[in-house]
Enzyme design. Structure first.
Site, PDB file in Angstrom:
ATOM      1  N   SER A 151       0.848  -1.188   0.000  1.00  8.76           N
ATOM      2  CA  SER A 151       0.000   0.000   0.000  1.00  8.76           C
ATOM      3  C   SER A 151       0.884   1.239   0.000  1.00  8.76           C
ATOM      4  O   SER A 151       2.077   1.172   0.314  1.00  8.76           O
ATOM      5  CB  SER A 151      -0.939  -0.018   1.211  1.00  8.76           C
ATOM      6  OG  SER A 151      -0.228  -0.317   2.388  1.00  8.76           O
ATOM      7  N   GLU A 201       1.069   5.514   0.849  1.00 16.32           N
ATOM      8  CA  GLU A 201       0.450   6.600   1.630  1.00 16.32           C
ATOM      9  C   GLU A 201       0.786   7.975   1.059  1.00 16.32           C
ATOM     10  O   GLU A 201       1.925   8.241   0.683  1.00 16.32           O
ATOM     11  CB  GLU A 201       0.945   6.500   3.082  1.00 16.32           C
ATOM     12  CG  GLU A 201       0.365   7.578   3.978  1.00 16.32           C
ATOM     13  CD  GLU A 201       0.751   7.386   5.440  1.00 16.32           C
ATOM     14  OE1 GLU A 201       0.588   6.270   5.973  1.00 16.32           O
ATOM     15  OE2 GLU A 201       1.228   8.361   6.043  1.00 16.32           O
ATOM     16  N   ASP A 245      -1.912  13.140  16.784  1.00 13.48           N
ATOM     17  CA  ASP A 245      -1.086  13.974  17.672  1.00 13.48           C
ATOM     18  C   ASP A 245      -1.576  15.400  17.566  1.00 13.48           C
ATOM     19  O   ASP A 245      -1.713  15.921  16.468  1.00 13.48           O
ATOM     20  CB  ASP A 245       0.383  13.945  17.231  1.00 13.48           C
ATOM     21  CG  ASP A 245       1.020  12.607  17.502  1.00 13.48           C
ATOM     22  OD1 ASP A 245       0.850  12.102  18.631  1.00 13.48           O
ATOM     23  OD2 ASP A 245       1.670  12.085  16.597  1.00 13.48           O
ATOM     24  N   PHE A 299      11.558  14.130  11.172  1.00 10.77           N
ATOM     25  CA  PHE A 299      10.439  13.198  11.360  1.00 10.77           C
ATOM     26  C   PHE A 299      10.757  12.169  12.442  1.00 10.77           C
ATOM     27  O   PHE A 299       9.919  11.845  13.273  1.00 10.77           O
ATOM     28  CB  PHE A 299      10.153  12.423  10.065  1.00 10.77           C
ATOM     29  CG  PHE A 299       9.454  13.229   9.009  1.00 10.77           C
ATOM     30  CD1 PHE A 299       8.812  14.418   9.305  1.00 10.77           C
ATOM     31  CD2 PHE A 299       9.435  12.780   7.697  1.00 10.77           C
ATOM     32  CE1 PHE A 299       8.171  15.155   8.324  1.00 10.77           C
ATOM     33  CE2 PHE A 299       8.798  13.510   6.708  1.00 10.77           C
ATOM     34  CZ  PHE A 299       8.166  14.695   7.020  1.00 10.77           C
ATOM     35  N   HIS A 313       4.044  -0.950   3.495  1.00  9.50           N
ATOM     36  CA  HIS A 313       3.254   0.267   3.321  1.00  9.50           C
ATOM     37  C   HIS A 313       4.249   1.410   3.135  1.00  9.50           C
ATOM     38  O   HIS A 313       5.039   1.695   4.041  1.00  9.50           O
ATOM     39  CB  HIS A 313       2.400   0.479   4.582  1.00  9.50           C
ATOM     40  CG  HIS A 313       1.571   1.724   4.584  1.00  9.50           C
ATOM     41  ND1 HIS A 313       0.339   1.816   3.979  1.00  9.50           N
ATOM     42  CD2 HIS A 313       1.785   2.957   5.130  1.00  9.50           C
ATOM     43  CE1 HIS A 313      -0.176   3.020   4.160  1.00  9.50           C
ATOM     44  NE2 HIS A 313       0.697   3.743   4.847  1.00  9.50           N
TER      45      HIS A 313
HETATM   46  P1  FAD Z   1      -2.725   4.914  20.412  1.00  7.86           P
HETATM   47  O1  FAD Z   1      -2.785   3.510  19.993  1.00  7.86           O
HETATM   48  O2  FAD Z   1      -3.930   5.483  21.088  1.00  7.86           O
HETATM   49  O3  FAD Z   1      -1.443   5.064  21.354  1.00  7.86           O
HETATM   50  C1  FAD Z   1      -0.964   6.342  21.764  1.00  7.86           C
HETATM   51  C2  FAD Z   1      -0.182   6.231  23.070  1.00  7.86           C
HETATM   52  O4  FAD Z   1      -1.063   5.997  24.150  1.00  7.86           O
HETATM   53  C3  FAD Z   1       0.828   5.081  23.115  1.00  7.86           C
HETATM   54  O5  FAD Z   1       1.934   5.494  23.892  1.00  7.86           O
HETATM   55  C4  FAD Z   1       0.069   3.964  23.799  1.00  7.86           C
HETATM   56  O6  FAD Z   1       0.929   3.056  24.485  1.00  7.86           O
HETATM   57  C5  FAD Z   1      -0.838   4.723  24.754  1.00  7.86           C
HETATM   58  N1  FAD Z   1      -2.164   4.121  24.881  1.00  7.86           N
HETATM   59  C6  FAD Z   1      -2.906   3.542  23.896  1.00  7.86           C
HETATM   60  N2  FAD Z   1      -4.098   3.129  24.348  1.00  7.86           N
HETATM   61  C7  FAD Z   1      -4.140   3.468  25.676  1.00  7.86           C
HETATM   62  C8  FAD Z   1      -5.118   3.323  26.680  1.00  7.86           C
HETATM   63  N3  FAD Z   1      -6.310   2.771  26.421  1.00  7.86           N
HETATM   64  N4  FAD Z   1      -4.816   3.790  27.928  1.00  7.86           N
HETATM   65  C9  FAD Z   1      -3.612   4.365  28.195  1.00  7.86           C
HETATM   66  N5  FAD Z   1      -2.640   4.524  27.258  1.00  7.86           N
HETATM   67  C10 FAD Z   1      -2.897   4.092  26.008  1.00  7.86           C
HETATM   68  N6  FAD Z   1      -1.178  10.937  12.802  1.00  7.86           N
HETATM   69  C11 FAD Z   1      -2.079  11.819  12.329  1.00  7.86           C
HETATM   70  O7  FAD Z   1      -2.346  12.834  12.996  1.00  7.86           O
HETATM   71  N7  FAD Z   1      -2.712  11.647  11.128  1.00  7.86           N
HETATM   72  C12 FAD Z   1      -2.480  10.542  10.362  1.00  7.86           C
HETATM   73  O8  FAD Z   1      -3.053  10.405   9.287  1.00  7.86           O
HETATM   74  C13 FAD Z   1      -1.536   9.564  10.841  1.00  7.86           C
HETATM   75  N8  FAD Z   1      -1.295   8.432  10.150  1.00  7.86           N
HETATM   76  C14 FAD Z   1      -0.466   7.459  10.685  1.00  7.86           C
HETATM   77  C15 FAD Z   1      -0.332   6.247  10.013  1.00  7.86           C
HETATM   78  C16 FAD Z   1       0.470   5.239  10.549  1.00  7.86           C
HETATM   79  C17 FAD Z   1       0.575   3.925   9.802  1.00  7.86           C
HETATM   80  C18 FAD Z   1       1.185   5.447  11.756  1.00  7.86           C
HETATM   81  C19 FAD Z   1       2.079   4.391  12.318  1.00  7.86           C
HETATM   82  C20 FAD Z   1       1.046   6.658  12.426  1.00  7.86           C
HETATM   83  C21 FAD Z   1       0.218   7.672  11.917  1.00  7.86           C
HETATM   84  N9  FAD Z   1      -0.002   8.885  12.574  1.00  7.86           N
HETATM   85  C22 FAD Z   1      -0.907   9.814  12.089  1.00  7.86           C
HETATM   86  C23 FAD Z   1       0.714   9.166  13.828  1.00  7.86           C
HETATM   87  C24 FAD Z   1      -0.086   8.723  15.054  1.00  7.86           C
HETATM   88  O9  FAD Z   1      -1.281   9.454  15.128  1.00  7.86           O
HETATM   89  C25 FAD Z   1       0.787   8.985  16.281  1.00  7.86           C
HETATM   90  O10 FAD Z   1       1.841   8.068  16.317  1.00  7.86           O
HETATM   91  C26 FAD Z   1       0.049   9.057  17.609  1.00  7.86           C
HETATM   92  O11 FAD Z   1       0.944   9.571  18.590  1.00  7.86           O
HETATM   93  C27 FAD Z   1      -0.431   7.711  18.127  1.00  7.86           C
HETATM   94  O12 FAD Z   1      -1.474   7.233  17.405  1.00  7.86           O
HETATM   95  P2  FAD Z   1      -2.006   5.727  17.694  1.00  7.86           P
HETATM   96  O13 FAD Z   1      -3.217   5.559  16.877  1.00  7.86           O
HETATM   97  O14 FAD Z   1      -0.928   4.764  17.549  1.00  7.86           O
HETATM   98  O15 FAD Z   1      -2.380   5.919  19.237  1.00  7.86           O
END
Ligand code: FAD
Length: 279
Positions: A7, A9, A100, A207, A257
């Site tokens: 895929s 991005e 973020d 980054f 990806h």
């Molecule tokens: P989560 O899975 O929610 O984790 C975030 C943090 O919180 C981690 O440290 C985790 O250990 C902790 N955590 C998770 N769940 C819990 C819980 N229930 N209780 C307590 N702590 C918890 N960012 C953007 O803004 N836009 C995008 O389009 C984007 N695309 C991305 C695509 C990919 C493939 C990747 C890998 C990252 C992308 N990001 C994007 C970045 C991403 O949003 C950041 O890395 C963000 O800090 C974490 O997102 P996450 O969904 O992994 O968060």
């Protein structure tokens, strides 16, 4: 060509010129026949329309496309409206993330973590969407510990994710170790390796500092030693990243990806070297 999950991005372009340039990039990348394209989403919905427009354009060109959706800073109501719009646009795939917030942006919102977003999407739309979530072989920068981060990843998968895409990394062992640990926790979904081609040292460093991806010392030193010699940086980057991809695929990674940053050349060349090029 291959049964692996490839895929590509993009980020949503901000200007008409950017959109035109991305069309040209897509026309070149189409030769790779990726399984789908994904389009990033700015935290708090800052790129919401751009994300949807880009996804619609890609779908109109006959390819599958997935918008990313981040929950940080958003209300349930606004997320519900976005899901309805995605559904009405015939979108069947979402990359579900926490996102973020830029510093000083404000509050977390009603859904704080990606596992809660996955739960919300499943509760609202059942199995309509194929959901991808993020994984961190080198540990998310805000995680309390690697174990805690792994448990949080497992939580997202149990909430209903179909697959995962990793943050980029240059150390294949971190990926294999993460996969082994996730499998021991009962995770069976495919975890596709996120690949960041190396084309610009300053940008890569910026980054990587933000997202917690480690640039191994030997790669950093080599890149720094090339100074302004862009051709050497690109040539070295292609060698390093192609070898990484080869190792990942040989070791069982279910796919790759590519974080293209809306550029075609490096991704095309890496895929050509891997023998994945349709052209
Ligand atoms: P989560 O899975 O929610 O984790 C975030 C943090 O919180 C981690 O440290 C985790 O250990 C902790 N955590 C998770 N769940 C819990 C819980 N229930 N209780 C307590 N702590 C918890 N960012 C953007 O803004 N836009 C995008 O389009 C984007 N695309 C991305 C695509 C990919 C493939 C990747 C890998 C990252 C992308 N990001 C994007 C970045 C991403 O949003 C950041 O890395 C963000 O800090 C974490 O997102 P996450 O969904 O992994 O968060």
């Amino acid at each position: 060509m291959t049964d692996k999950n490839f895929s590509i991005e993009f980020f949503p372009p901000k200007t008409p010129e950017g959109a035109e340039k991305l069309r040209a990039v897509r026309a070149r990348l189409a030769a790779l026949q990726p399984r789908y394209y994904s389009v990033t989403f700015g935290a708090g919905g800052s790129t919401q329309q751009g994300t949807l427009e880009t996804v619609r354009e890609i779908k109109a060109e006959g390819h599958d496309a997935a918008p990313h959706l981040s929950c940080i800073g958003s209300s349930r109501e606004s997320l519900r409206a976005i899901l309805a719009e995605y559904k009405a646009s015939g979108i069947r795939r979402i990359v579900a993330l926490r996102g973020d917030l830029p510093s000083g942006y404000g509050a977390f919102g009603e859904i704080r973590y990606a596992n809660e977003l996955v739960e919300f999407i499943r509760a609202e739309t059942g199995d309509w969407f194929h959901l991808e979530v993020a994984a961190y072989p080198e540990v998310h920068p805000q995680a309390k510990s690697p174990q805690d981060d792994l448990q949080n990843f497992v939580r997202k998968v149990r909430a209903g994710a179909n697959a995962a895409i990793t943050q980029y990394f240059y150390n294949a062992d971190a990926y294999f170790q993460f996969i082994d640990a996730a499998r021991r926790e009962g995770v069976e979904v495919p975890v596709v390796a996120g690949i960041m081609p190396i084309t610009n040292y300053a940008q890569l460093t910026r980054f990587s500092d933000m997202c917690g991806a480690e640039i191994p010392r030997w790669i950093r030193l080599k890149l720094a030693s090339y100074g302004d010699d862009a051709a050497s940086i690109k040539a070295f980057g292609l060698d390093v990243v192609t070898r990484l991809c080869e190792r990942l695929l040989a070791g069982g990674a279910p796919g790759l990806h590519f974080y293209t940053l809306n550029q075609a050349n490096a991704t095309l060349e890496i895929c050509r070297r891997l023998g994945l090029s349709g052209g």
